[in-house]
Design an enzyme around this catalytic site. Structure first.
Site, mmCIF file in Angstrom:
data_model
loop_
_atom_site.group_PDB
_atom_site.id
_atom_site.type_symbol
_atom_site.label_atom_id
_atom_site.label_comp_id
_atom_site.label_asym_id
_atom_site.label_seq_id
_atom_site.Cartn_x
_atom_site.Cartn_y
_atom_site.Cartn_z
ATOM 1 N N HIS A 118 2.789 44.413 -66.946
ATOM 2 C CA HIS A 118 3.338 43.943 -67.925
ATOM 3 C C HIS A 118 3.059 44.802 -68.936
ATOM 4 O O HIS A 118 2.158 44.798 -69.830
ATOM 5 C CB HIS A 118 2.727 42.538 -68.358
ATOM 6 C CG HIS A 118 2.946 41.489 -67.308
ATOM 7 N ND1 HIS A 118 2.223 41.523 -65.973
ATOM 8 C CD2 HIS A 118 3.983 40.507 -67.036
ATOM 9 C CE1 HIS A 118 2.757 40.301 -65.496
ATOM 10 N NE2 HIS A 118 3.593 39.882 -65.973
ATOM 11 N N GLY A 142 -5.578 35.120 -67.898
ATOM 12 C CA GLY A 142 -4.140 35.147 -67.414
ATOM 13 C C GLY A 142 -3.316 33.869 -67.032
ATOM 14 O O GLY A 142 -2.184 33.775 -67.528
ATOM 15 N N GLU A 157 -9.711 16.904 -71.352
ATOM 16 C CA GLU A 157 -10.364 17.340 -70.155
ATOM 17 C C GLU A 157 -10.248 18.880 -70.095
ATOM 18 O O GLU A 157 -11.051 19.423 -69.562
ATOM 19 C CB GLU A 157 -10.051 16.535 -68.867
ATOM 20 C CG GLU A 157 -10.164 15.255 -69.071
ATOM 21 C CD GLU A 157 -9.207 14.167 -69.719
ATOM 22 O OE1 GLU A 157 -8.104 14.750 -70.014
ATOM 23 O OE2 GLU A 157 -9.317 12.894 -69.890
ATOM 24 N N ASP A 204 -10.361 -0.698 -62.125
ATOM 25 C CA ASP A 204 -9.409 0.171 -62.698
ATOM 26 C C ASP A 204 -8.317 0.487 -61.638
ATOM 27 O O ASP A 204 -7.070 1.075 -62.103
ATOM 28 C CB ASP A 204 -10.085 1.487 -63.345
ATOM 29 C CG ASP A 204 -10.721 1.215 -64.734
ATOM 30 O OD1 ASP A 204 -10.279 0.296 -65.317
ATOM 31 O OD2 ASP A 204 -11.188 2.214 -65.348
ATOM 32 N N HIS A 209 -6.824 5.485 -60.834
ATOM 33 C CA HIS A 209 -8.167 6.150 -61.402
ATOM 34 C C HIS A 209 -9.096 6.513 -60.174
ATOM 35 O O HIS A 209 -10.248 6.889 -60.439
ATOM 36 C CB HIS A 209 -9.034 5.204 -62.352
ATOM 37 C CG HIS A 209 -8.572 4.983 -63.652
ATOM 38 N ND1 HIS A 209 -6.975 4.820 -64.077
ATOM 39 C CD2 HIS A 209 -8.888 5.175 -64.958
ATOM 40 C CE1 HIS A 209 -6.952 4.917 -65.211
ATOM 41 N NE2 HIS A 209 -8.018 4.860 -65.957
#
Lengths: 685, 685
Positions: free
Chosen positions: A29, A117, A418, A476, A480
């Protein structure tokens, strides 16, 4: 001071090294390096403090190229300033086993701080590096000893700006008021699909302003060196906010295709290369040319950096005499070694101890070792009470003016982010003074997969505290309940995936995780209580797999992990009572660590001649390596009380025994019955 | 019109159903339902157009609860308005096999549009639903026939607002000027870690403004019903921007713990429940109470919805007479069936045809079928030229005022936003009129893992075009070379992972993917050229695995996928010449489809008595199911020309032959040598 001809020559030298290297590799690049050479020159030559002869100096300024595809920019700078990256290395760009791979890899190239990257990662790493600087400064700086005060600079492009991980990290950085973080946004309007107007028309600076960043704009990024310098200076003056400079540049500046997608990811054509060189006053017939005055100028800057390190070393020596303990601590941390004897703090358990959820066992480990291991910083993506990641006396890492924490706090509030958490942890670890642990539900480590992969690839000592590790989380439900998650991370090279079955195994997981300097770890932990096993010790579990119950003349070996080991041990009685079968049980808390043991040991755990069945309440994928038959769950789970869910899917002593019996019958006629450890050839590693 | 007592009763009924159901389940999240009951009441009763008796009516308004943990809110609404969700279903909340699981699941519960809970997903799904509405309207609406004009409403909380996926989706929606999308932000300042000020202090509305959204603020979200109504009306009036309403609410409104984290994820205590009921004028001793006037009011609204559908049906009949072809097309799409004979357009290949990269083969499929399959919409996360996802005559899906596309365009420019792309595709598919395909590099499908998982769990027909599928991508290096990725998605239930070896296999992949209404597919495609195989046909490959080269009295079976099948076929000669071994070759483009064939067929492909070795240039995990020994790559790759990389890791005829010979020798003494297809017991599915 002004900028003159030699500055322009340096800038063009950087551009042409990128042009020549991508042309020689016939890949890469050139566009971003050609566009960002001016700001690189100003930043590296006027602002950044570093010593190429010691890329590990702790108080160096950090540079992160988040748009890592433009790595020829970084390789050119490293070479020109005198890092251990030769012109031959530049010429070996993108060839096998070079230190100049297709994207920057921290582990292999001196001067590359983090592996970038995959877009957005570097930006979040930079936030982590800046947090580490602030935390380390908060811990070690004393009146008269401004030991840790480096800046973190980050380049990022439109691609990074579009990635959610960068949004998460930017919001975090704004909240944390990271004044030593300065990001430069290469506003070149081009991404692979062409003009960014086809997908990306938001007001990026307004967004950063919303996050609480200080924003600057330099319109003529190709030429306005003084404007760039002034903007960086103003950013340095803002101490209570991270800063971003929007820099409008021309991708592939100088090329006949400048400003188009054509220069993004393809080398320039031969005639275009000549055109660029002529235009820049370079000999169009020559390649990889560095005018001596460029080396001279940059080496002078590098020498000043070396001198700055010398000054710092003196300060650090003085610090040793006035703050002996802190000095010893920091000096030790920089070696990567833990304090002598820290492991004595690890909790141990007897079989008569209470049944405890492994997420709570993990909490007990943190509680027991946080004083002994001061470099350990914990945190959670907004699941603190569920992940049990916080020791009671923990102080939050927060700007003191928030009133809810301190700069030297060791508990990070990542928010529901997260992916950024994982990438920030990579940055925290890369800084060199901290070992980060961060929690979320195991199922949502998948949100962070892009960054977990880079923890592994870039050899970062990062701990993922992944609780609610199976259908055992119960109500749940399937959204989950992990099924594929452990298989995913077990298939990822250079990460240890632990699923401890009890307290001793949990301590072992921390022991191995914290002492493995070059490998991240993921700890899969239960929500539900687990009994303390008869045969477990930290030492045995530290081998990754061991015999939890040995039996003479066994008919079958059950091999299992975590919450299912206890059920397997219960199944031993069922197998004897119902089928008159004698059963060995192996606990395998970490396959990767088990694989690293010698073959004799592994064969003693899973021997020839006995059929082996694995039991784990999730995808069976990967278990064939250690067992002849697999009992698992290759479908989604169910929402309900955990005992009901286990029963529905037959993860009970009876369900295990039934399948074990079938396994014994099935393999009766096979001679020789080899252990699955026994293989025809070794894998490449 | 004003709001009266019955409105308040309805709101409190919703709140108390959430309180009672979470208490009975002893699990779940009462806080969000209690806080968002007022806005739900206004939205469902005053604005939304739907027919509970036919939840599939195409022009219904869509509702997405992105903060899916608050699902008792949604279940209560569905019940009260008369969907097929009974009070017994409410009482069975979070128990095994109920239609009221711990988070909303589209596939199982009538009226639930998309599966939510994993934070941020629903928000991005809503963007996809709104895009599908705009695209379908652009395609089918005619003067006098405003057939498709529904709104998409989305609730989201602080957690969703922090997630990167929602940022990506919000930026996309702003760019696309989606006027029929109205999102309501539950600004309750509470997430699991407590007050959001510990991690989330950005100005959310300024950020949405930066994305190009219309922003409204309602300060008293607990009580100001008229204010809520007025804000929604103003949002409906803004036709060229998506809208967001920041609604400040009190989590757990009415509870003694209202406004705290204590009501987020835990049922209320018994005395608090009584307190709430008394306060709301309900009998504190009774549970699951619905005053008749609430049913009456809501059923009246539902009846109006049913009448609206009747009106619409009449319009659609009239449309049939005036726009016969379009009517037939839309009616057919709603059945999920593809047009008769579409598959005749699929390209076929002869062994003498050119070697072609499978990403190019995929492009040829799209080029060949796009006219025959008008519901197919393609796109890429800014890698159009690399993913080869765009047919030549494709029109971009863009607001016409951008000048670069049309509302009826079938090519989506997702930007560098992999996670949002995947979740948007789930929304596009859920709308019911489109089949979305979207491209990125295989390695970066991992960024989208959270959404891919929900494609699978919620049975969406979504195609992931995942190019650059291995170390064969070459120079970009380890940061871009998948190792663990196929293992990851093969371990995920209900998704087909294809890795075609040539043109016929690529056509087969599309054939099975497009005809599987309830299962997403991932197509792993090469950057490098692949030869057309001797033994391949669409029919054979559609079985997931087949014998590509049969041999009498074979010594070994090689089983392989994609780019390695051709190398295995070359290795046949090496094995004969060097080791005098006779080799069968099996091509296994899709394990999941192969697993679905009958056992006789599978055993004919991988028979007893012959050792089998798998060859795939990535993690060996999962291959033990089909082979005795595995040749793969359980480490990270390398940056270099792809042939050099293959050679480095010995993926050559010689490297394969050497290991095949060892495999043959190793298994010589084993009797009986069973096919790995032969198992002691079946897995639960």
């Amino acid at each position: 001071m002004g900028y003159g001809e030699v500055d322009q020559t340096a800038i063009n030298t950087i551009r042409l090294l990128a042009v020549d290297a991508t042309a020689k590799a016939n890949s890469g690049h050139p566009g971003a390096p050609m566009g960002m050479a001016p700001v690189s020159h100003v930043l590296f030559n006027k602002f950044m403090r570093f010593n190429p002869k010691n890329p590990d100096w702790v108080n160096r300024d950090r540079f992160v190229l988040s748009n890592g595809h433009g790595c020829m920019l970084q390789y050119a700078l490293l070479h020109l300033f005198g890092y251990a990256l030769s012109m031959d290395d530049i010429k070996a760009f993108r060839t096998i086993d070079s230190i100049t791979p297709g994207h920057p890899e921290a582990h292999d190239t001196p001067g590359v701080e983090v592996t970038t990257g995959p877009l957005g990662q570097g930006f979040a790493n930079a936030v982590g590096l800046a947090m580490a600087q602030a935390q380390t400064a908060g811990t070690f700086n004393k009146p008269g000893f401004d030991l840790i005060n480096n800046y973190t600079y980050c380049f990022f492009g439109d691609g990074c700006a579009m990635e959610g991980i960068a949004s998460e990290a930017a919001s975090t950085a704004g909240h944390l008021q990271l004044g030593n973080l300065i990001a430069i946004y290469d506003d070149n309007h081009i991404s692979i699909d062409g003009d960014t107007k086809c997908a990306f028309t938001e007001d990026v600076m307004k967004r950063f302003d919303a996050y609480g960043w200080h924003c600057e704009y330099v319109e003529k990024g190709d030429t306005d060196l003084q404007g760039i310098e002034d903007a960086i200076k103003r950013c340095q003056d803002v101490k209570d906010k991270p800063s971003v400079i929007k820099l409008t540049t021309t991708i592939g500046f100088g090329s006949q295709l400048q400003g188009t997608g054509g220069v993004h990811g393809n080398p320039l054509k031969a005639d275009d290369i000549k055109h660029v060189k002529k235009q820049f006053g370079f000999d169009p017939e020559k390649s990889f040319v560095v005018p001596q005055e460029v080396y001279d100028m940059y080496h002078k800057t590098a020498d000043a950096g070396a001198a700055a390190e010398q000054e710092w070393n003196k300060l650090f020596e003085k610090y040793a005499s006035e703050h002996k303990e802190a000095h010893t601590d920091l000096a030790r941390r920089l070696t990567g070694k833990l304090p002598e004897g820290w492991q004595k703090s690890l909790p141990t358990y007897k079989p008569t101890d209470d049944a405890i959820a492994s997420r709570k066992l993990s909490e007990s480990v943190l509680e027991a070792i946080y004083e002994a291991v001061p470099e350990l910083v914990s945190g959670s993506a907004d699941l603190t009470g569920s992940n049990n990641t916080r020791w009671k006396k923990a102080v939050d890492f927060q700007p003191p003016n928030t009133g809810i924490g301190q700069w030297n706090g060791r508990y990070m509030r990542y928010g529901v982010r997260e992916h950024a958490m994982a990438a920030i942890m990579n940055g925290l670890a890369a800084y060199g003074t901290l070992i980060p642990a961060g929690g979320t539900f195991l199922n949502f480590v998948s949100y962070a997969a892009g960054a977990v992969r880079l923890s592994a690839l870039s050899h970062q000592r990062v701990l993922y505290i992944a609780t609610h590790d199976s259908i055992g989380l119960g109500e749940d439900g399937p959204t989950h309940q992990p099924i594929e998650t452990l298989a995913h991370f077990r298939a990822l090279p250079n990460i240890m995936v632990w699923r401890p079955a009890d307290g001793n195994e949990c301590s072992a997981a921390y022991y191995v995780a914290l002492t493995s300097k070059e490998t991240p770890s993921l700890l899969a932990l239960t929500r539900q209580n687990l009994p303390q096993l008869e045969g477990s010790t930290i030492e045995k579990a530290s081998k990754g797999g061991y015999v939890a119950l040995e039996q003479e003349k066994a008919d079958i070996t059950l091999v299992s992990t975590g919450s299912e080991v206890g059920i397997c041990l219960e199944a031993v009685k069922t197998l004897k009572d119902e089928y008159n079968l004698t059963t060995r049980v192996v606990s395998m808390p970490c396959m990767e660590v088990f694989d690293a043991q010698d073959k004799d040991y592994r064969m003693s755990v899973i021997p020839d001649g006995i059929p082996t069945m694995s039991v784990e309440v999730m995808s069976t994928m990967g278990w064939e390596k250690y067992s002849h038959e697999q009992f698992g769950l290759n479908r989604f789970g169910a929402s309900g009380a955990y005992k009901d869910v286990y029963k529905k899917f037959e993860f009970t002593p009876e369900g295990i025994a039934k399948r074990a019996k079938k396994t014994v019958d099935f393999y009766k006629d096979v001679k020789p019955l080899r252990s699955p450890i026994n293989r025809a050839f070794l894998q490449l590693i």
